[in-house]
Structures are given as structure tokens and as C-alpha cells.
Design a protein around this motif. Structure first.
Motif, PDB file in Angstrom:
ATOM      1  N   SER A 162      44.346  44.944  62.382  1.00 57.72           N
ATOM      2  CA  SER A 162      44.620  46.252  61.356  1.00 57.72           C
ATOM      3  C   SER A 162      43.393  46.662  60.626  1.00 57.72           C
ATOM      4  O   SER A 162      43.385  47.563  59.933  1.00 57.72           O
ATOM      5  CB  SER A 162      45.976  46.500  61.233  1.00 57.72           C
ATOM      6  OG  SER A 162      45.992  45.693  59.395  1.00 57.72           O
ATOM      7  N   THR A 163      42.605  45.969  60.555  1.00 54.88           N
ATOM      8  CA  THR A 163      41.540  46.018  59.651  1.00 54.88           C
ATOM      9  C   THR A 163      40.454  47.128  60.023  1.00 54.88           C
ATOM     10  O   THR A 163      39.822  47.698  61.056  1.00 54.88           O
ATOM     11  CB  THR A 163      41.119  44.430  59.204  1.00 54.88           C
ATOM     12  OG1 THR A 163      41.598  43.968  58.153  1.00 54.88           O
ATOM     13  CG2 THR A 163      39.454  44.822  58.350  1.00 54.88           C
ATOM     14  N   PRO A 164      40.633  48.284  59.389  1.00 56.39           N
ATOM     15  CA  PRO A 164      39.608  49.455  59.590  1.00 56.39           C
ATOM     16  C   PRO A 164      38.313  49.062  59.708  1.00 56.39           C
ATOM     17  O   PRO A 164      37.785  48.060  59.151  1.00 56.39           O
ATOM     18  CB  PRO A 164      40.067  50.264  58.537  1.00 56.39           C
ATOM     19  CG  PRO A 164      40.295  49.782  57.121  1.00 56.39           C
ATOM     20  CD  PRO A 164      40.796  48.712  57.946  1.00 56.39           C
ATOM     21  N   LYS A 165      37.637  50.177  60.613  1.00 53.42           N
ATOM     22  CA  LYS A 165      35.934  50.111  60.469  1.00 53.42           C
ATOM     23  C   LYS A 165      35.730  50.238  58.924  1.00 53.42           C
ATOM     24  O   LYS A 165      36.280  51.073  58.501  1.00 53.42           O
ATOM     25  CB  LYS A 165      35.840  50.862  61.535  1.00 53.42           C
ATOM     26  CG  LYS A 165      36.346  49.954  62.713  1.00 53.42           C
ATOM     27  CD  LYS A 165      35.253  50.516  64.265  1.00 53.42           C
ATOM     28  CE  LYS A 165      35.603  49.875  65.293  1.00 53.42           C
ATOM     29  NZ  LYS A 165      35.102  48.884  65.955  1.00 53.42           N
ATOM     30  N   GLY A 166      34.320  49.911  58.579  1.00 54.75           N
ATOM     31  CA  GLY A 166      33.700  50.074  57.736  1.00 54.75           C
ATOM     32  C   GLY A 166      32.971  51.197  57.668  1.00 54.75           C
ATOM     33  O   GLY A 166      32.818  52.127  59.198  1.00 54.75           O
ATOM     34  N   ILE A 167      32.628  52.543  56.519  1.00 56.26           N
ATOM     35  CA  ILE A 167      32.281  53.468  56.762  1.00 56.26           C
ATOM     36  C   ILE A 167      30.572  53.222  56.827  1.00 56.26           C
ATOM     37  O   ILE A 167      30.197  52.109  56.006  1.00 56.26           O
ATOM     38  CB  ILE A 167      32.115  54.075  55.319  1.00 56.26           C
ATOM     39  CG1 ILE A 167      33.721  54.402  55.068  1.00 56.26           C
ATOM     40  CG2 ILE A 167      31.527  55.166  54.723  1.00 56.26           C
ATOM     41  CD1 ILE A 167      34.138  54.607  53.141  1.00 56.26           C
ATOM     42  N   THR A 168      29.875  54.178  57.534  1.00 58.28           N
ATOM     43  CA  THR A 168      29.060  54.136  57.906  1.00 58.28           C
ATOM     44  C   THR A 168      28.267  55.051  57.046  1.00 58.28           C
ATOM     45  O   THR A 168      27.869  56.330  56.872  1.00 58.28           O
ATOM     46  CB  THR A 168      28.585  54.833  59.510  1.00 58.28           C
ATOM     47  OG1 THR A 168      29.441  54.042  60.898  1.00 58.28           O
ATOM     48  CG2 THR A 168      27.185  54.010  60.141  1.00 58.28           C
ATOM     49  N   ARG A 169      27.029  54.862  56.673  1.00 62.14           N
ATOM     50  CA  ARG A 169      26.534  55.030  55.487  1.00 62.14           C
ATOM     51  C   ARG A 169      24.798  54.671  56.061  1.00 62.14           C
ATOM     52  O   ARG A 169      23.792  53.786  56.839  1.00 62.14           O
ATOM     53  CB  ARG A 169      26.225  53.830  54.183  1.00 62.14           C
ATOM     54  CG  ARG A 169      27.582  53.911  53.764  1.00 62.14           C
ATOM     55  CD  ARG A 169      27.162  53.750  52.323  1.00 62.14           C
ATOM     56  NE  ARG A 169      28.663  53.828  52.083  1.00 62.14           N
ATOM     57  CZ  ARG A 169      29.523  53.423  51.477  1.00 62.14           C
ATOM     58  NH1 ARG A 169      29.441  51.619  52.115  1.00 62.14           N
ATOM     59  NH2 ARG A 169      31.001  52.556  51.389  1.00 62.14           N
ATOM     60  N   ALA A 170      23.547  55.500  55.996  1.00 62.08           N
ATOM     61  CA  ALA A 170      22.689  55.704  55.883  1.00 62.08           C
ATOM     62  C   ALA A 170      22.014  54.169  55.560  1.00 62.08           C
ATOM     63  O   ALA A 170      22.689  53.895  54.351  1.00 62.08           O
ATOM     64  CB  ALA A 170      22.092  56.375  55.809  1.00 62.08           C
ATOM     65  N   ALA A 171      21.004  53.663  55.622  1.00 65.53           N
ATOM     66  CA  ALA A 171      20.077  52.509  55.231  1.00 65.53           C
ATOM     67  C   ALA A 171      20.060  52.224  54.095  1.00 65.53           C
ATOM     68  O   ALA A 171      20.658  51.500  53.560  1.00 65.53           O
ATOM     69  CB  ALA A 171      18.833  51.822  56.541  1.00 65.53           C
TER      70      ALA A 171
ATOM     71  N   LYS B  74      45.875  43.452  51.318  1.00 66.04           N
ATOM     72  CA  LYS B  74      45.644  45.017  51.008  1.00 66.04           C
ATOM     73  C   LYS B  74      44.159  45.233  50.631  1.00 66.04           C
ATOM     74  O   LYS B  74      43.490  46.384  50.810  1.00 66.04           O
ATOM     75  CB  LYS B  74      46.421  44.993  50.192  1.00 66.04           C
ATOM     76  CG  LYS B  74      46.545  47.074  49.827  1.00 66.04           C
ATOM     77  CD  LYS B  74      47.911  47.148  48.679  1.00 66.04           C
ATOM     78  CE  LYS B  74      47.588  48.086  47.758  1.00 66.04           C
ATOM     79  NZ  LYS B  74      49.088  48.569  47.193  1.00 66.04           N
ATOM     80  N   VAL B  75      44.168  44.565  49.494  1.00 64.79           N
ATOM     81  CA  VAL B  75      42.784  44.969  48.970  1.00 64.79           C
ATOM     82  C   VAL B  75      41.491  44.233  49.684  1.00 64.79           C
ATOM     83  O   VAL B  75      39.898  45.238  50.253  1.00 64.79           O
ATOM     84  CB  VAL B  75      42.091  43.848  47.518  1.00 64.79           C
ATOM     85  CG1 VAL B  75      41.144  44.017  46.991  1.00 64.79           C
ATOM     86  CG2 VAL B  75      43.276  44.243  46.379  1.00 64.79           C
TER      87      VAL B  75
ATOM     88  N   VAL C 244      46.596  36.618  41.710  1.00 67.60           N
ATOM     89  CA  VAL C 244      45.271  37.238  42.526  1.00 67.60           C
ATOM     90  C   VAL C 244      46.280  38.170  42.733  1.00 67.60           C
ATOM     91  O   VAL C 244      47.670  39.023  43.201  1.00 67.60           O
ATOM     92  CB  VAL C 244      45.037  36.279  43.425  1.00 67.60           C
ATOM     93  CG1 VAL C 244      44.387  35.222  42.910  1.00 67.60           C
ATOM     94  CG2 VAL C 244      45.985  35.849  44.160  1.00 67.60           C
ATOM     95  N   PRO C 245      45.264  39.608  43.308  1.00 71.01           N
ATOM     96  CA  PRO C 245      44.014  39.867  43.848  1.00 71.01           C
ATOM     97  C   PRO C 245      43.785  39.414  42.174  1.00 71.01           C
ATOM     98  O   PRO C 245      44.059  40.467  41.509  1.00 71.01           O
ATOM     99  CB  PRO C 245      43.627  40.899  44.364  1.00 71.01           C
ATOM    100  CG  PRO C 245      44.907  41.392  44.312  1.00 71.01           C
ATOM    101  CD  PRO C 245      45.731  40.425  44.320  1.00 71.01           C
TER     102      PRO C 245
ATOM    103  N   ILE D  15      42.401  48.000  41.414  1.00 70.88           N
ATOM    104  CA  ILE D  15      41.081  47.860  42.164  1.00 70.88           C
ATOM    105  C   ILE D  15      40.793  48.237  43.567  1.00 70.88           C
ATOM    106  O   ILE D  15      39.621  49.210  43.582  1.00 70.88           O
ATOM    107  CB  ILE D  15      41.766  46.500  42.211  1.00 70.88           C
ATOM    108  CG1 ILE D  15      41.669  45.032  42.020  1.00 70.88           C
ATOM    109  CG2 ILE D  15      40.041  45.668  43.726  1.00 70.88           C
ATOM    110  CD1 ILE D  15      41.840  43.346  42.450  1.00 70.88           C
ATOM    111  N   LYS D  16      41.978  48.514  44.471  1.00 74.72           N
ATOM    112  CA  LYS D  16      41.760  49.776  45.008  1.00 74.72           C
ATOM    113  C   LYS D  16      41.365  51.168  44.633  1.00 74.72           C
ATOM    114  O   LYS D  16      40.273  52.072  45.039  1.00 74.72           O
ATOM    115  CB  LYS D  16      42.356  50.424  46.352  1.00 74.72           C
ATOM    116  CG  LYS D  16      43.195  49.179  47.050  1.00 74.72           C
ATOM    117  CD  LYS D  16      44.126  49.255  48.263  1.00 74.72           C
ATOM    118  CE  LYS D  16      44.060  50.913  48.702  1.00 74.72           C
ATOM    119  NZ  LYS D  16      45.119  50.824  49.916  1.00 74.72           N
TER     120      LYS D  16
END
Length: 130
Positions: free
Chosen positions: A27-36, A62-63, A98-99, A119-120
Motif C-alpha cells: 500500500s505504499t504510494p508512488k513518489g511524487i515526480t519532480r524535475a531533476a 505511517k511516516v 518512535v517515530p 512529523i507528517k
């Protein structure tokens, strides 16, 4: 009676830990795509961060999911199985909880941020694209 209760919870932990880790993996989401160049700036800003965590802690999961969603490269330090990280967490943050996000600020001071929700929120405020 205490021994029975202790073994019950240890067994429960042994059963639930793989299920929690599998759930995190699926269930871990894909990361945000950014310019290099934007990602390079984010990587530079996140190099001074470290997450002290336990592998199967639901709040740590969660974090870590939020870190993955934001596409951050933050070092994770296992304070459960690594005595050096555990000692550093207790010495720097004042308690073993923790966390915990260790933030090294520009002036060289350190800030220890506990609570997964805080933290989030801090990560979103700092790294969420506009």
C-alpha cells in the motif's frame, strides 16, 4: 499469569509483524515526480533528516509511507535493534519513543520531532509541491 500474557503478546507480535510489513509494501504510494533539478534541491534539503523508527511500528509505517509519497531520501535508523541508534535517540531526543525525526538545522542545532502526525505535517509543509 504474567508469563502467559507476555507469551500471548509475543506470539501476537510474531504473527502480525509480517502482515503489517506486507501491507506496507503493497500500500505504499508512488513518489511524487519532480524535475531533476527540483528533486536535487529536495534531496539536498532532506540530507539533514533522519527517522528513528521500529520496523513494525504502525506509526512508523505511517511516516515511512508519507516519506515515500513525497519522494524523500531520508535515512531511517532502527532504534529497536541497533544499540547505537537507540542510545543516540535517548541522548538527543531525551526518550526512546518512535517515530522520531531528527532535524539538523542550518545553525548546526538539532530538533527532535516526535509524533507521527506532527512529523507528517512538518514534511508536507516543507516538501509538498505547490
Amino acid at each position: 499469569m504474567r508469563v502467559i500474557i507476555r507469551y500471548f503478546f509475543r506470539t501476537l507480535r510474531l504473527v502480525l509483524t509480517p502482515l503489517m510489513l506486507l501491507s506496507e509494501k503493497l500500500s505504499t504510494p508512488k513518489g511524487i515526480t519532480r524535475a531533476a533539478e527540483d528533486q536535487a534541491r529536495v534531496d539536498e534539503a532532506s540530507k539533514d533528516l533522519a527517522l528513528y523508527q521500529f520496523t513494525a511500528c504502525p506509526f512508523c509505517i505511517k511516516v515511512r509511507k508519507e516519506i515515500a509519497r513525497l519522494g524523500l531520501n531520508i535515512e531511517t535508523r532502527n532504534a529497536q535493534h541497533d544499540p547505537q541508534h537507540r542510545a543516540a535517540l535517548e541522548a538527543g531526543g531525551g526518550r526512546i519513543k518512535v517515530p522520531c525525526l531528527k532535524i539538523r538545522q542550518d545553525d548546526g542545532s538539532e530538533r527532535w520531532l516526535y509524533e507521527s502526525t506532527e512529523i507528517k505535517a512538518w514534511l508536507q509543509e516543507r516538501f509538498e509541491p505547490a
